[in-house]
Design an enzyme around this catalytic site. Sequence first.
Site, short mmCIF file in Angstrom:
data_model
loop_
_atom_site.label_atom_id
_atom_site.label_comp_id
_atom_site.label_asym_id
_atom_site.label_seq_id
_atom_site.Cartn_x
_atom_site.Cartn_y
_atom_site.Cartn_z
N SER A 15 -19.95 -14.15 30.35
CA SER A 15 -19.21 -15.00 29.42
C SER A 15 -20.13 -15.68 28.40
O SER A 15 -19.65 -16.18 27.38
CB SER A 15 -18.43 -16.07 30.19
OG SER A 15 -19.33 -16.83 30.99
N ARG A 16 -21.42 -15.75 28.70
CA ARG A 16 -22.35 -16.45 27.79
C ARG A 16 -23.79 -16.03 28.12
O ARG A 16 -24.02 -15.27 29.06
CB ARG A 16 -22.19 -17.97 27.90
CG ARG A 16 -22.23 -18.51 29.31
CD ARG A 16 -21.64 -19.93 29.37
NE ARG A 16 -21.23 -20.29 30.71
CZ ARG A 16 -21.97 -20.93 31.59
NH1 ARG A 16 -23.20 -21.30 31.27
NH2 ARG A 16 -21.52 -21.22 32.79
N SER A 144 -36.09 -13.83 37.86
CA SER A 144 -36.69 -14.84 36.98
C SER A 144 -38.19 -14.91 37.20
O SER A 144 -38.68 -14.66 38.31
CB SER A 144 -36.08 -16.21 37.29
OG SER A 144 -36.83 -17.22 36.64
N TYR A 157 -33.75 -22.36 43.62
CA TYR A 157 -33.61 -21.34 42.57
C TYR A 157 -34.70 -20.28 42.70
O TYR A 157 -34.43 -19.08 42.67
CB TYR A 157 -33.68 -22.03 41.20
CG TYR A 157 -33.50 -21.11 40.02
CD1 TYR A 157 -32.24 -20.62 39.67
CD2 TYR A 157 -34.59 -20.72 39.23
CE1 TYR A 157 -32.07 -19.78 38.58
CE2 TYR A 157 -34.43 -19.89 38.15
CZ TYR A 157 -33.17 -19.43 37.82
OH TYR A 157 -33.01 -18.58 36.73
N ALA A 159 -36.49 -19.53 45.33
CA ALA A 159 -36.31 -18.75 46.57
C ALA A 159 -35.23 -17.69 46.37
O ALA A 159 -35.39 -16.54 46.79
CB ALA A 159 -35.93 -19.68 47.72
N LYS A 161 -34.38 -16.27 43.56
CA LYS A 161 -34.84 -15.25 42.62
C LYS A 161 -35.92 -14.37 43.24
O LYS A 161 -36.01 -13.17 42.95
CB LYS A 161 -35.35 -15.91 41.34
CG LYS A 161 -34.23 -16.59 40.52
CD LYS A 161 -33.20 -15.57 40.07
CE LYS A 161 -32.10 -16.16 39.22
NZ LYS A 161 -31.11 -15.15 38.80
N ILE A 190 -35.83 -18.41 28.42
CA ILE A 190 -34.91 -17.79 27.47
C ILE A 190 -33.94 -18.84 26.93
O ILE A 190 -33.45 -19.69 27.68
CB ILE A 190 -34.11 -16.64 28.15
CG1 ILE A 190 -35.05 -15.67 28.89
CG2 ILE A 190 -33.27 -15.89 27.11
CD1 ILE A 190 -36.10 -14.97 28.05
N1 LIG Z 1 -32.13 -18.83 30.64
C1 LIG Z 1 -33.30 -18.58 31.19
O1 LIG Z 1 -34.34 -19.09 30.75
C2 LIG Z 1 -33.41 -17.65 32.36
C3 LIG Z 1 -34.70 -17.27 32.78
C4 LIG Z 1 -34.83 -16.40 33.84
C5 LIG Z 1 -33.72 -15.92 34.48
N2 LIG Z 1 -32.47 -16.30 34.08
C6 LIG Z 1 -31.34 -15.74 34.82
O2 LIG Z 1 -30.52 -14.99 33.94
C7 LIG Z 1 -29.16 -15.06 34.36
C8 LIG Z 1 -28.31 -15.59 33.21
O3 LIG Z 1 -28.81 -16.84 32.82
P1 LIG Z 1 -28.26 -17.63 31.55
O4 LIG Z 1 -29.36 -18.49 31.07
O5 LIG Z 1 -27.58 -16.69 30.63
O6 LIG Z 1 -27.18 -18.58 32.28
P2 LIG Z 1 -25.88 -19.32 31.73
O7 LIG Z 1 -25.89 -19.39 30.24
O8 LIG Z 1 -25.79 -20.58 32.51
O9 LIG Z 1 -24.68 -18.32 32.17
C9 LIG Z 1 -24.44 -18.11 33.53
C10 LIG Z 1 -23.37 -17.05 33.70
O10 LIG Z 1 -23.16 -16.82 35.11
C11 LIG Z 1 -21.78 -16.97 35.40
N3 LIG Z 1 -21.59 -17.41 36.77
C12 LIG Z 1 -22.06 -18.52 37.39
N4 LIG Z 1 -21.64 -18.58 38.67
C13 LIG Z 1 -20.88 -17.46 38.87
C14 LIG Z 1 -20.16 -16.93 39.97
N5 LIG Z 1 -20.15 -17.54 41.16
N6 LIG Z 1 -19.47 -15.77 39.81
C15 LIG Z 1 -19.47 -15.12 38.62
N7 LIG Z 1 -20.14 -15.57 37.53
C16 LIG Z 1 -20.83 -16.73 37.66
C17 LIG Z 1 -21.27 -17.95 34.36
O11 LIG Z 1 -19.85 -17.79 34.26
P3 LIG Z 1 -18.87 -19.01 33.82
O12 LIG Z 1 -18.89 -19.04 32.32
O13 LIG Z 1 -17.53 -18.61 34.37
O14 LIG Z 1 -19.41 -20.25 34.46
C18 LIG Z 1 -22.02 -17.48 33.13
O15 LIG Z 1 -21.39 -16.33 32.59
C19 LIG Z 1 -29.14 -15.99 35.58
O16 LIG Z 1 -29.18 -15.22 36.76
C20 LIG Z 1 -30.42 -16.80 35.42
O17 LIG Z 1 -30.89 -17.27 36.64
C21 LIG Z 1 -32.29 -17.15 33.03
#
Ligand SMILES: NC(=O)c1ccc[n+]([C@@H]2O[C@H](COP(=O)([O-])OP(=O)(O)OC[C@H]3O[C@@H](n4cnc5c(N)ncnc54)[C@H](OP(=O)(O)O)[C@@H]3O)[C@@H](O)[C@H]2O)c1
Length: 249
Positions: A15-16, A144, A157, A159, A161, A190
Site C-alpha cells: 500500500s505504500r 534489513s 526488529y 532479530a 530481520k 530508505i
Molecule cells: N524504510 C526503510 O528504511 C527500510 C529499511 C530496511 C528494510 N525495510 C523493510 O522494508 C519493508 C517495507 O518498509 P517500508 O519502509 O516501506 O514500510 P512502511 O512504509 O511502513 O509500509 C509497511 C507496509 O507493510 C504493511 N503491513 C504492515 N503490517 C502488515 C500485516 N500484518 N499484514 C500485511 N501488511 C502489513 C503496511 O500495510 P498498511 O498500509 O495496511 O498498514 C504497509 O503496506 C519492511 O519489511 C521494512 O522492515 C525498510
Amino acid sequence: MKELQGKTALVTGASRGIGREIALRLGEAGAFVVLNCTSRGVEKAEKVLGELRERGGDGMVKAFSVSDSAAVDQAVDEITKAKGPIQILVNNAGIARDALFLRMKDDEWDDTLNTNLKGAALCARSVVRPMMKAREGVIINVSSVVGQMGNAGQAAYSASKAGLFGLTKSLAKELASRNIRVNAVAPGFIDTEMTADLPAEAKEEMLKGIPLGRMGSGREIAEAVLWLASAKSSYVTGQVLAINGGMYV
Ligand SMILES: NC(=O)c1ccc[n+]([C@@H]2O[C@H](COP(=O)([O-])OP(=O)(O)OC[C@H]3O[C@@H](n4cnc5c(N)ncnc54)[C@H](OP(=O)(O)O)[C@@H]3O)[C@@H](O)[C@H]2O)c1
C-alpha cells in the site's frame, strides 16, 4: 515480450513505501500483481493499483494480515483459483516497534516477530505447495541492514530481520530441487513512512555512516527485487543482496 509477462506476483505490504515501488516495478515488467496490505491500507493500495494501470500494468488488491495463518491460506487459495499458481512472492510487509531493550513490552516483541518473520514464513508456506506442483517459483524476503549489523533500540526488529536470513537460506536449500529460488534483499536507510518520523538529528547521524551520503529510494530496492524475480538471476538462490549505499559492507 516483457520479462515477467504471464507471471502472477504477490507483494505483501504494497500500500505504500518500498512495497508500493516493488508492486509498480513488477507490474511494469508485465506481472499481474496482487497488492496486499491490512484492512487499514486498502484505499492506498487501490490508489497504487490505479497508478499501475495508468502505466499499462494490471493487478488486484487483497487485504489480509500476513500474521494470520488462516487469512493467508484463504487469500492464496482465492488468488490461485482466480489466476492460477503464484510464481513470485515478495515478503515485504513489516513493522518497527522500537524500544530500548529493558523497556520493551511483550506485545512489542510479539507483534514485530509475528509480522516480520512469522508472516513471511506463513506466506511462503502457503504459496510453496502450488509452486512445487508447477515446479516454478521465486520468493524474495525483504530483510534489513539492521538484521546484519544490529541497532540499539531495535532488538526485536533486528532479530526478526536476521531471522529472515535463516528462513531464506533454509528454504533455498529445501526447495531448489523443485526449481523454487529463495533470496533476500537487505535495504539500508530508505526514504519511506517508516523512516519519516525519525528525529532530524538521528537522520543526520545515520547519513554520516552511509558512504554514498544519502538515503536510498524504494525504486532502488524494487530494481533489485525485479532482478531477483526475473530469469536474469536464474542461478541465484539462498543469497542476501545488500542495497545500502555502503552502510554495511
Ligand atoms: N524504510 C526503510 O528504511 C527500510 C529499511 C530496511 C528494510 N525495510 C523493510 O522494508 C519493508 C517495507 O518498509 P517500508 O519502509 O516501506 O514500510 P512502511 O512504509 O511502513 O509500509 C509497511 C507496509 O507493510 C504493511 N503491513 C504492515 N503490517 C502488515 C500485516 N500484518 N499484514 C500485511 N501488511 C502489513 C503496511 O500495510 P498498511 O498500509 O495496511 O498498514 C504497509 O503496506 C519492511 O519489511 C521494512 O522492515 C525498510
